[in-house]
Design a protein around this motif. Sequence first.
Motif, PDB file in Angstrom:
ATOM      1  N   GLN A  13      -2.644   1.540  -7.926  1.00 34.03           N
ATOM      2  CA  GLN A  13      -2.141   0.961  -6.684  1.00 34.03           C
ATOM      3  C   GLN A  13      -1.636  -0.463  -6.967  1.00 34.03           C
ATOM      4  O   GLN A  13      -2.375  -1.316  -7.464  1.00 34.03           O
ATOM      5  CB  GLN A  13      -3.266   0.910  -5.636  1.00 34.03           C
ATOM      6  CG  GLN A  13      -3.857   2.257  -5.283  1.00 34.03           C
ATOM      7  CD  GLN A  13      -2.872   3.119  -4.516  1.00 34.03           C
ATOM      8  OE1 GLN A  13      -1.980   2.603  -3.849  1.00 34.03           O
ATOM      9  NE2 GLN A  13      -3.021   4.432  -4.621  1.00 34.03           N
ATOM     10  N   GLU A  51      -5.581  -0.335 -13.457  1.00 31.83           N
ATOM     11  CA  GLU A  51      -5.134  -1.420 -12.582  1.00 31.83           C
ATOM     12  C   GLU A  51      -5.488  -2.787 -13.167  1.00 31.83           C
ATOM     13  O   GLU A  51      -4.670  -3.724 -13.137  1.00 31.83           O
ATOM     14  CB  GLU A  51      -5.768  -1.264 -11.192  1.00 31.83           C
ATOM     15  CG  GLU A  51      -5.258  -0.043 -10.436  1.00 31.83           C
ATOM     16  CD  GLU A  51      -6.050   0.236  -9.166  1.00 31.83           C
ATOM     17  OE1 GLU A  51      -5.579   1.057  -8.354  1.00 31.83           O
ATOM     18  OE2 GLU A  51      -7.134  -0.364  -9.005  1.00 31.83           O
ATOM     19  N   GLN A 107      -3.483  -3.506  -5.574  1.00 29.79           N
ATOM     20  CA  GLN A 107      -4.696  -3.856  -6.300  1.00 29.79           C
ATOM     21  C   GLN A 107      -4.371  -4.585  -7.595  1.00 29.79           C
ATOM     22  O   GLN A 107      -5.069  -5.529  -7.987  1.00 29.79           O
ATOM     23  CB  GLN A 107      -5.518  -2.595  -6.587  1.00 29.79           C
ATOM     24  CG  GLN A 107      -6.014  -1.874  -5.345  1.00 29.79           C
ATOM     25  CD  GLN A 107      -6.970  -2.734  -4.540  1.00 29.79           C
ATOM     26  OE1 GLN A 107      -7.619  -3.644  -5.061  1.00 29.79           O
ATOM     27  NE2 GLN A 107      -7.060  -2.441  -3.237  1.00 29.79           N
ATOM     28  N   GLN A 138       2.761   3.076  -6.105  1.00 29.64           N
ATOM     29  CA  GLN A 138       1.896   3.404  -7.242  1.00 29.64           C
ATOM     30  C   GLN A 138       2.685   3.386  -8.544  1.00 29.64           C
ATOM     31  O   GLN A 138       3.896   3.609  -8.569  1.00 29.64           O
ATOM     32  CB  GLN A 138       1.258   4.781  -7.050  1.00 29.64           C
ATOM     33  CG  GLN A 138       0.351   4.885  -5.837  1.00 29.64           C
ATOM     34  CD  GLN A 138      -0.304   6.253  -5.737  1.00 29.64           C
ATOM     35  OE1 GLN A 138      -0.044   7.154  -6.545  1.00 29.64           O
ATOM     36  NE2 GLN A 138      -1.168   6.416  -4.739  1.00 29.64           N
ATOM     37  N   ASN A 184     -11.100   1.594   0.077  1.00 25.99           N
ATOM     38  CA  ASN A 184     -11.146   0.590  -0.983  1.00 25.99           C
ATOM     39  C   ASN A 184     -12.090  -0.558  -0.644  1.00 25.99           C
ATOM     40  O   ASN A 184     -11.886  -1.689  -1.079  1.00 25.99           O
ATOM     41  CB  ASN A 184      -9.729   0.022  -1.228  1.00 25.99           C
ATOM     42  CG  ASN A 184      -8.810   1.053  -1.828  1.00 25.99           C
ATOM     43  OD1 ASN A 184      -9.255   1.951  -2.543  1.00 25.99           O
ATOM     44  ND2 ASN A 184      -7.522   0.941  -1.528  1.00 25.99           N
ATOM     45  N   ASN A 207      -7.156  -0.297   3.897  1.00 21.89           N
ATOM     46  CA  ASN A 207      -7.555   1.020   3.383  1.00 21.89           C
ATOM     47  C   ASN A 207      -9.079   1.015   3.253  1.00 21.89           C
ATOM     48  O   ASN A 207      -9.639   0.422   2.334  1.00 21.89           O
ATOM     49  CB  ASN A 207      -6.892   1.290   2.034  1.00 21.89           C
ATOM     50  CG  ASN A 207      -7.126   2.720   1.571  1.00 21.89           C
ATOM     51  OD1 ASN A 207      -7.856   3.490   2.204  1.00 21.89           O
ATOM     52  ND2 ASN A 207      -6.506   3.082   0.456  1.00 21.89           N
ATOM     53  N   ILE A 258       0.849  -1.195   0.000  1.00 18.61           N
ATOM     54  CA  ILE A 258       0.000   0.000   0.000  1.00 18.61           C
ATOM     55  C   ILE A 258       0.885   1.245   0.000  1.00 18.61           C
ATOM     56  O   ILE A 258       1.815   1.372   0.791  1.00 18.61           O
ATOM     57  CB  ILE A 258      -0.933  -0.009   1.227  1.00 18.61           C
ATOM     58  CG1 ILE A 258      -1.976  -1.113   1.071  1.00 18.61           C
ATOM     59  CG2 ILE A 258      -1.608   1.342   1.412  1.00 18.61           C
ATOM     60  CD1 ILE A 258      -2.933  -1.224   2.229  1.00 18.61           C
TER      61      ILE A 258
END
Length: 818
Positions: A211, A303, A214, A206, A251, A248, A203
């Motif tokens: 992300q 993503e 993800q 990026q 999310n 998070n 986390i």
Amino acid sequence: MNTYTENKPKSFLSTNESTFMSFRKKISDTGTKLMFEKGLLLCIIGFLLGRAIILSTLSPFVIAFVAAVWFLRRDKLFPLISFSLLGAFTYNVSHSFYIFLSIAVLMVLCLFMSRSKAIEKLLPLFVFVAASVPRLSLYAMTVELTYIEWLIAIVEGILAAVLLLIFMQSIPLLSPKRYKPLLKNEEIVCFIILVASILTGLIGVQLYEAQMEQVLARYLVLVLSLVGGAAIGSTVGVVAGLILSLANIANMYQMSLLAFSGLLGGLLKEGNKLAVSLGLLISTLLISLYGDSVTTLAVALLESTLAIFIFLVTPSKWIKQIAKYIPGTVEHSREQEQYLQKVRNVTAHRVERFSNVFKALSRSFQTESHQLQEQDLEVDYYLSNVTEKTCQTCFKKETCWVQQFDDTYQLMRDVKEQLEVDDQLNNITNRQFENHCIKSKKVIDTMQQELSFFQANQKLKKQVLESRRFVADQLQGVSEVMENFAVEILKEKENHEQQEIELVAALKHVGIELEKLDIYSLEKGNVDIEMVILFQDYHGEATKLIAPILSDILDETVIVVTEDLSPLAKGHSFFTFGSARKYVIDSGVAHAAKGGGLVSGDCYKAMDLGAGKYALAISDGMGNGDRAHEESTETLRLLQQILESGLHEQVAIKSINSILALRTNDEIYATLDLAMIDLHHAAVRFLKVGSTPSFILRHDSVEQIEASNLPIGIIQEVEVDVVSSQLRDGDFLVMMSDGIFEGPKEIENVDMWLKRKLLEMETKEPQEMADLLLEEVIRTQSGEIEDDMTVLVAQIKENQPQWAPIRSFRQFERENIS
């Protein structure tokens, strides 16, 4: 360019190809060794778990992982702690300080209790304390403690303890020595939780606002959806999405996206990678429509696109390797199909042997061809009783039974048959009998009296015959049931995981990489192992290298049973390894029938019973000729089938005695001389029932083995004398029937004579020794064969495998250490 390539020598091309393959293999081996054996993979996981935080405060992952590694792989603990602290430091300083305190508390607790036998049960409690106490201490130094702080500390401790149990199930799956494990559903879920926890550490990382946690989570869902279908895909999506959403809260919708994409991708798995990828795109579009802006949709699509790109470039070979570990997949089913088929065949074969035993018993109880002869014999007994009470005192006895025997015998049979039917004679027969016999009235009265006893005896025998037929039918029915059961039988794979790990590690140590390993049996004396190995150039490694290593690990002599070498230079070769007997038997037999006839009443067998057992047997039926031969043959036939079924030899002999006692109405018996030899230890057990002595010839001495009891079939409870002895390499075992032992008539001490003849023999070939001994006995009878003769000679020798002079690598290491 094409011309240049075509003009190159083929040897140059193959050399370049071989060099490239060797270089790629070397890189792969180096990477595998660095990641697994050196512990780099654990350090990377520790680094990411050190960064993992859920609910913006709690960090139960790293302390649980450190505790699991301390318990399972303690040699990799300190590098793991270093990388975990480094990962925590990249998040923030206060978080790294908490991780340091937690690990310090855990190490102190483990240090004091490391010698405790209950450490496995206490470890979750230690993790709970190590996670909650430092958190509570940090709160006490910064804020006033309320029930909220206490609750947070307790929840973090409970989560850490639960994660410890999960990680202890997952870490063994990362071991390089685990060869093709059979994963359970619980292990798969635990491993997914570990992977999702690792992704939590990403986390904040990026790539163009995408992300990375993800991206990798969606990639994981794609792979497992293609491998395991909708059930596995949706499960992975829920688990990974839940853990990532806890890290998070913003999310939270990602859990729905991952779960739905796993479900949809699993349903479309038949369309391979493109269809599964389409399922992720559709899920992303549907779930992202609930977002606040177009930017959210664009980031979600980015993503998913990155995840699909990584998924498409992943080699299919890697995905198939993963599929072999997932129960329910086609690859996993194929992996197990060959093993299950062989187990079915082996088990069915054993059941069929039992079925054959029951068939043999059934045939033994069925009606025999001697029934008519026995009926005639019973009539003779009846008439003998009548004449004994009437004709013995008659002055015309000689006239009737000597001069007119046939007429008298036939007339009395006719009288008996009429009395059985009408209880009285008709006029014609009565007149004929009165004209023939002067005491006809007395004879008829006596015949009527004896007829009642005769009929009662016949009725009793008929009942016995019917009972015997009933038993035969029952045994036949049992045989058919077992035969049918053999077709349907199934058996689970035995778990030889520990031996698999050791074998794979040992072979890898000498540079042999296994493509496939199946262990069907590790039973002493019945080892059965199959391997598929990829050889560049085969030079007999299976016999010279692998078999000695297996022998050293299993503490048993193992040899190559079959070799199926690939004709290709880099093809897959198939090998089967099995137990080698420490000793082998070389036997010879000589026999002769009474009077030089063709049919002997003696019968002999040399039987390999499997599992390192070898049997030698001689049976001598009562008398000579066909009937004696039939009895002795039947005895050994039953003996072989019962012994092959796995029953103990003493039980087998008693069973045969009961059968022989029940299956005939007259006194029919047979002797039995049985020697059971253990080919692993050269131990021999003699079981003698009415048989002659046996001899063990060893260099310059002869040992006599004898016992005294009645033959089988005479009494209900037979006594079996068991004499044990220890054979050595080169010993001869001499067994004989009574025709040999009692043959020399003019020799006073036959025992000493036989011992002397055995010691004087110059030949050491069992067949020649048997022929010479038979010839010597016949010479003592002036060439006449007065009884059936059989002599069986067997020599026991040590088995020398081809690789015997080669030392195994373990022996080499032990010698170097010493």
